[in-house]
Design a protein around this motif. Structure first.
Motif, PDB file in Angstrom:
ATOM      1  N   LEU A   1       7.123 -10.862   9.664  1.00  0.00           N
ATOM      2  CA  LEU A   1       7.003  -9.161  10.146  1.00  0.00           C
ATOM      3  C   LEU A   1       7.878  -8.661   9.047  1.00  0.00           C
ATOM      4  O   LEU A   1       9.253  -8.966   9.078  1.00  0.00           O
ATOM      5  N   TYR A   2       7.465  -7.776   8.407  1.00  0.00           N
ATOM      6  CA  TYR A   2       8.509  -7.069   7.368  1.00  0.00           C
ATOM      7  C   TYR A   2       8.771  -5.439   7.719  1.00  0.00           C
ATOM      8  O   TYR A   2       7.951  -4.792   8.214  1.00  0.00           O
TER       9      TYR A   2
ATOM     10  N   TYR B   1      -2.261  -5.143   7.407  1.00  0.00           N
ATOM     11  CA  TYR B   1      -1.060  -4.996   7.144  1.00  0.00           C
ATOM     12  C   TYR B   1      -0.535  -3.376   7.533  1.00  0.00           C
ATOM     13  O   TYR B   1       0.657  -3.138   8.082  1.00  0.00           O
ATOM     14  N   ALA B   2      -1.510  -2.464   7.490  1.00  0.00           N
ATOM     15  CA  ALA B   2      -1.171  -1.064   7.726  1.00  0.00           C
ATOM     16  C   ALA B   2      -0.742  -1.084   9.473  1.00  0.00           C
ATOM     17  O   ALA B   2      -0.096  -0.104   9.617  1.00  0.00           O
TER      18      ALA B   2
ATOM     19  N   PRO C   1       0.742  -1.120   0.241  1.00  0.00           N
ATOM     20  CA  PRO C   1       0.054  -0.102  -0.230  1.00  0.00           C
ATOM     21  C   PRO C   1       0.817   1.344  -0.049  1.00  0.00           C
ATOM     22  O   PRO C   1       0.352   2.210  -0.668  1.00  0.00           O
ATOM     23  N   GLU C   2       1.991   1.124   0.527  1.00  0.00           N
ATOM     24  CA  GLU C   2       2.920   2.425   0.603  1.00  0.00           C
ATOM     25  C   GLU C   2       3.810   2.460  -0.734  1.00  0.00           C
ATOM     26  O   GLU C   2       4.486   3.588  -0.624  1.00  0.00           O
ATOM     27  N   GLY C   3       3.543   1.606  -1.914  1.00  0.00           N
ATOM     28  CA  GLY C   3       4.387   1.714  -2.975  1.00  0.00           C
ATOM     29  C   GLY C   3       5.396   0.395  -2.742  1.00  0.00           C
ATOM     30  O   GLY C   3       5.750   0.315  -1.849  1.00  0.00           O
TER      31      GLY C   3
ATOM     32  N   VAL D   1       3.405 -10.181   6.371  1.00  0.00           N
ATOM     33  CA  VAL D   1       3.617 -10.832   5.160  1.00  0.00           C
ATOM     34  C   VAL D   1       3.292 -12.374   5.175  1.00  0.00           C
ATOM     35  O   VAL D   1       3.927 -13.091   5.994  1.00  0.00           O
ATOM     36  N   TYR D   2       2.404 -12.861   4.555  1.00  0.00           N
ATOM     37  CA  TYR D   2       2.103 -14.400   4.500  1.00  0.00           C
ATOM     38  C   TYR D   2       2.955 -15.046   3.501  1.00  0.00           C
ATOM     39  O   TYR D   2       2.923 -14.509   2.288  1.00  0.00           O
TER      40      TYR D   2
END
Length: 402
Positions: free
Chosen positions: A168-169, A146-147, A96-98, A152-153
């Motif tokens: 966790l990313y 996610y926000a 979502p953030e690019g 990440v799955y």
């Protein structure tokens, strides 16, 4: 969270070898569905008309197949090559953030691609991935939250099974160290050298769906207590999702051979693409608890206990992996078929015969994902051991559809 085991070509495009002669619409070739590769190349910015050959189509309830010619319905334009030089890319998840996250089946890594510059940054390697045959690090998906949780799955093959983990990313950490330790939410999905399924996606209901192949052991598909040959539905923590058709089970639908495409239309209906064996690949509209026939049925049948596909293709023309919904149509990436199929929808049926684009121009196509509006991201798959990789393979393309 405890693990659970179920019990019930940038800008330069290299021209490749000459594409196979177009098949006559009334005489499509029948060959094996576990596809071997081919190749193609073409310049970015091509506005391409559909190919003349088409699949056999019909309504989901049709008992017998009929073949119809695909009407002209616009074009697909390759806007640009986003990035190239990827190795065995499989899953794609837009952030979502690019940026785009892409998984490497054979290297077991997840890489972030800057969709504006094409620059790649390796997040890290997923521990426990055991690539072999069609197995390895396959589908990836972002948490519905996610926000806030940045999870990440991933679906991947280990030495003993296929499983789903979340990680966790953390983009603030150095490249190569941005993935946290995997938390296994679900394990025990059977593995094999072939037919590991692997596509995962969160639905509009916030539940996690996974395509699980039957690993070449056909009997698993009709066994409702087995996980192979199924579409699975679970909570983000890996529990059987509320409302599943079989009490206490993650099994959502069964009788599948090897589902690698999952997508929802604008009415929140689930669709899935499926590899056939020797005759028919399928596009199915998924109903909870329904039996999709394999191995008793491949393609359509007259037996009402099996859910018929909405469209079917001879295996040379498709061997489908990822699918996506955009602009009123489902888009299906073909591996052995080396083309992108469009299936316009009208309710739960195909509004017209599917049409194909990009035939042979970029080789094997693995994954297609909505990019917003009338745009799509398309991932090639020439470096998966069955293609004929050329300079720049593999790549992510940006497409515009009209």
């Amino acid at each position: 969270m405890n693990s659970r085991t179920a019990t019930s070509k940038g800008p330069l495009i290299v021209q490749r070898r000459v594409v196979k002669a177009a098949l006559a619409a009334a005489a499509l070739v029948v060959t094996a569905g576990c596809s071997s590769g081919g190749s193609g190349g073409g310049p970015p910015g091509d506005g391409l008309a559909p190919s003349s050959s088409g699949p056999v189509t019909g309504s989901a309830s049709a008992g017998r197949s009929t073949e119809t010619a695909a009407p002209a319905r616009g074009s697909v334009k390759v806007v640009r090559t986003v990035t190239e030089g990827l190795k065995s890319p499989w899953g794609l998840a837009p952030l979502p953030e690019g940026g785009l996250l892409v998984s490497s089946r054979d290297e077991g890594t997840i890489t972030r691609v800057d969709e504006k510059t094409g620059r790649t940054t390796e997040l890290g390697q997923v521990p426990g991935v055991a690539p072999a045959g069609e197995g390895g690090l396959l589908g990836i998906a972002l948490s519905p939250a996610y926000a806030s949780d940045h999870m990440v799955y991933a679906y991947f093959t280990t030495a003993s099974d296929n499983r789903i983990v979340r990680m966790l990313y953390d983009a603030k950490k150095p490249p190569g160290e941005q993935l946290g330790a995997p938390d296994t939410i679900f394990k025990g999905i059977p593995k094999g050298m072939i037919h590991n399924g692997g596509r995962i996606a969160f639905g509009p209901d916030g539940m996690l769906y996974a395509g699980a192949g039957e690993t070449g052991t056909r009997g698993l598909a009709q066994d409702k207590k087995a996980l192979g040959g199924k579409i699975l539905r679970m909570t983000p923590d890996g529990d059987p999702a509320p409302g599943n058709p079989f009490v206490g089970s993650v099994v959502y639908s069964y009788g599948h051979r090897n589902v690698q495409g999952l997508a929802w239309d604008d009415r929140q209906r689930l669709w899935a693409s499926e590899f056939g064996q020797d005759t028919w690949d399928e596009l199915n509209q998924i109903k909870p608890g329904d039996n999709y026939g394999w191995p008793v049925v491949e393609g359509r049948s007259d037996d009402p206990k099996y859910h018929n596909p909405v469209a079917q293709w001879h295996t040379d023309d498709a061997s489908p992996s990822g699918i996506a919904y955009a602009e009123g149509s489902l888009w299906m990436a073909g591996l052995k078929g080396e083309r992108l199929w469009r299936v316009p929808l009208e309710g739960t049926r195909a509004a017209a015969a599917p049409q194909s684009f990009l035939k042979g121009r970029y080789g094997r196509l693995r994954t297609v994902v909505p990019a917003g509006g009338n745009k799509l991201w398309l991932v090639t798959s020439e470096t998966d051991g069955r293609g004929s990789p050329g300079k720049g393979d593999d790549r992510i393309l940006e497409l515009e559809v009209k």
